[in-house]
Structure formats: C-alpha cells, structure tokens
Write a protein that holds these residues in place. Structure first.
Motif, PDB file in Angstrom:
ATOM      1  N   ALA A 150       0.831  -1.209   0.000  1.00 20.64           N
ATOM      2  CA  ALA A 150       0.000   0.000   0.000  1.00 20.64           C
ATOM      3  C   ALA A 150       0.867   1.261   0.000  1.00 20.64           C
ATOM      4  CB  ALA A 150      -0.930  -0.004   1.213  1.00 20.64           C
ATOM      5  N   ARG A 151       1.953   1.239   0.751  1.00 23.13           N
ATOM      6  CA  ARG A 151       2.862   2.380   0.752  1.00 23.13           C
ATOM      7  C   ARG A 151       3.487   2.574  -0.620  1.00 23.13           C
ATOM      8  NH1 ARG A 151       5.410   4.342   5.309  1.00 23.13           N
ATOM      9  NH2 ARG A 151       6.338   5.806   3.816  1.00 23.13           N
ATOM     10  N   ALA A 152       3.810   1.471  -1.292  1.00 22.16           N
ATOM     11  CA  ALA A 152       4.371   1.575  -2.645  1.00 22.16           C
ATOM     12  C   ALA A 152       3.403   2.281  -3.581  1.00 22.16           C
ATOM     13  CB  ALA A 152       4.727   0.193  -3.172  1.00 22.16           C
ATOM     14  N   LEU A 153       2.117   1.967  -3.459  1.00 23.91           N
ATOM     15  CA  LEU A 153       1.107   2.652  -4.269  1.00 23.91           C
ATOM     16  C   LEU A 153       1.070   4.138  -3.947  1.00 23.91           C
ATOM     17  CD1 LEU A 153      -1.865   0.111  -4.204  1.00 23.91           C
ATOM     18  CD2 LEU A 153      -0.523   0.771  -6.213  1.00 23.91           C
ATOM     19  N   SER A 154       1.196   4.468  -2.672  1.00 28.41           N
ATOM     20  CA  SER A 154       1.149   5.873  -2.278  1.00 28.41           C
ATOM     21  C   SER A 154       2.346   6.652  -2.814  1.00 28.41           C
ATOM     22  CB  SER A 154       1.084   5.996  -0.749  1.00 28.41           C
ATOM     23  OG  SER A 154       2.327   5.668  -0.144  1.00 28.41           O
ATOM     24  N   LEU A 155       3.457   5.958  -3.091  1.00 22.44           N
ATOM     25  CA  LEU A 155       4.638   6.610  -3.647  1.00 22.44           C
ATOM     26  C   LEU A 155       4.542   6.793  -5.160  1.00 22.44           C
ATOM     27  CD1 LEU A 155       7.560   4.850  -1.735  1.00 22.44           C
ATOM     28  CD2 LEU A 155       6.697   7.168  -1.400  1.00 22.44           C
ATOM     29  N   GLY A 156       3.540   6.144  -5.774  1.00 22.45           N
ATOM     30  CA  GLY A 156       3.371   6.300  -7.210  1.00 22.45           C
ATOM     31  C   GLY A 156       3.458   5.032  -8.013  1.00 22.45           C
TER      32      GLY A 156
END
Length: 320
Positions: A192-198
């Motif tokens: 999920a954090r990876a998605l938030s980074l783009g």
C-alpha cells in the motif's frame, strides 16, 4: 567523539557486535577533508559489516555508516560520495575500489574524514537528512534504472520487494522518469505504501503478472530470482544490486535466459558524476527521498534493530 562502531565480528548475532561510545576524532591529512556530520543513514551494508562481510577483524574498531551530509572545514554544506579509490583522488592511484567502512572509518560519528574529491555541494533545496539518503541506496537505484537498464519513458519496470531503501528509490525515480512501475512485496502495508509513492500496480511476491515487463530491478536474490527471470519480455534485463535473501536460487533459469536472450546486469553503487546527476534531479524536480524515521546517534542500536527486522519503509536517518 561519539560514534557507532563495529567492535567485533559476529556472523550470527550482528547487533551484539555494535558498540556506541567515544573514539578518536579523525585527523586531517593532505588531499582529505574532515566533515562535521549533520545526518547519516543506515544501509544493509552496515549489518553485513557487523557480520564481517568486507570487514576483516584486523580493521576493528570500525565506525559504521556509508552515507552522510554535513559541513566541511570551510563551512560548505556537502554530500559525501562514499566510494573510495575508484579515481585515484586522495588515495594511491592503484588502490582498489571500496566503500566507506571497508577500509576507512565511516559516517556514524560526529566527524568523518574523506578524500576532498569525494565531496559534492549539497543543494540548498535538500535538507541534510534528505541529502544523506542519496549516496548509497538512491544512487544505486539511479544507476540501476538509467545507466544499467537504460529504461525509457513508457517502459514497464518491476521492482522486487517493497519497503527497502533501494526499492523505494526505484519507485520514486522511476515515476519521475515516466516509467510504469510495478512492485512486489510480502507485506500488504508495504504494498500500500508503494502505491502511495506512485507505483502503478502492486502484487504479492511471486504472483503471476498481467504481462511481461521490460526490466526487473532485483535486490532480493534467491527468493525472487525465478520470478524475476519469468517476468521478462524477450530481450529484457534483470539488474542486480543485492541479494538480501541469499545468493543461491534453487534454479538458475539458464534455458530461459539464453533462449529469450535476456540480459543479466550487475550494478554496484554509482559514480560521483551519477551522484551529481541524482542531486540535480532531486533539486530541480522536487523529488525527495523517502525517510522512514530520524533517530539521534545515541539511539543507533534501536535503528539497527529495526533494519535487521525489516521494519522500515524508506531510510533510517541518524543525527549526531
């Protein structure tokens, strides 16, 4: 001066080899500069050093830390390029390439001495903590993507293993360069954090992908190797800069590599010129390194423990 250093070698319990305390200040010598450290960051290289990888016992005690930003003797704000010996500047011209803490005392201290050639101006747009994140993990990612893989806007790149410093750098830099970035990871929160980074898409480790990719950025090693090879288009490239899960995969996948004419490329750190390019990219585009947390140097043991457990997303920063 206060420092975090390897006092002994312990391959099985590396944190037991870490000590915090007073060590002598570095001495100035011709061609070298003493930098007052404002921020330094942890890397897995520091844990490997405590295990004795690249650090023989006769060089102990060794102050750990490859990355740092600080102030030199003239008051200039600088970033340290941590590869020593590749240029012949500040050391003998035949000295083999090494990274700080392999031959020379590192940055987890109030001061560090490095060849003056290894200093680059810190862009005013970057904080000391942000700049200190760049010379190892972010430089490694920059070289993997743009020098080794020669990735172009619109291509699809798979990053194996969400969460680590290199992986987060690959996501942010890849998106800034117009790549389609896919990421794998075992941990749902890190995906999920990876998605938030783009990241454009995330997948569980080993999952079947919707289509094959142009390049794979591989830092995990044995656990993801077969998946990396099978994820590539014909003629695609795997760029390897680490093997945190071990260097011995169950299968080498040689048939697939030669039949599909895949490229397997090793990548280690980067050049001073590449670091200058990375610093300029961050200063000019607003791209910033991902910082997990900032700790005073006196709490270095806690930061090391978090790194060893994999409980990080981005970089761990130490401030003397």
């Amino acid at each position: 001066m206060y420092a975090a250093y390897a006092a002994r070698i312990d391959a099985d319990d590396p944190l037991s080899a870490l000590e915090l305390g007073e060590l002598p200040e570095p001495q100035a010598r011709p061609g070298w500069s003493v930098v007052t450290v404002k921020a330094a960051t942890l890397n897995h290289h520091d844990l490997w050093s405590l295990r004795g990888v690249g650090l023989p016992a006769e060089r102990l005690p060794m102050i750990l830390g490859c990355d740092a930003a600080g102030v030199d003797e003239q008051g200039n704000e600088v970033v340290i390029h941590s590869v020593i010996g590749q240029s012949g500047h500040g050391v003998g011209p035949t000295e083999p390439r090494s990274i700080l803490t392999e031959r020379y005392q590192g940055t987890f201290a109030q001061q560090v001495a490095v060849p003056t050639w290894n200093l680059l101006p810190k862009p005013a747009e970057l904080s000391f903590a942000e700049a200190a994140c760049l010379p190892t993990a972010w430089l490694t990612a920059y070289r993997m993507l743009f020098t080794k893989a020669a990735a172009k806007p619109g291509e699809t790149v798979l990053v194996q293993g969400a969460g680590g410093g290199v992986a987060t750098a690959l996501i942010v830099l890849g998106k800034a360069a117009g790549l389609r970035v896919w990421v794998t990871g075992r941990d749902e929160a890190k995906r999920a954090r990876a998605l938030s980074l783009g990241a454009d898409a995330v997948f569980e480790s080993g999952a079947r992908l919707p289509e094959r990719v142009d390049a794979v950025m591989e830092t995990v090693g044995a656990a993801t190797w077969s998946h990396s090879v099978k994820a590539l288009k014909p003629g695609g490239a795997i760029v390897i800069s680490g093997a945190t899960s071990g260097p011995h995969p169950k299968a080498a996948e040689l048939n697939r590599i030669f039949f599909l004419e895949l490229r397997v490329l090793g990548s280690t750190m980067g050049t001073k010129e590449e670091l200058a390019g990375l610093l300029a990219l961050c200063a000019n585009t607003g791209v910033r390194p991902v910082i997990d947390s900032v700790h005073p140097l006196t709490e270095a043991r806690d930061a090391f423990a978090r790194l060893a457990k994999g409980e990080v997303f981005g970089k761990l920063v130490l401030t003397p």
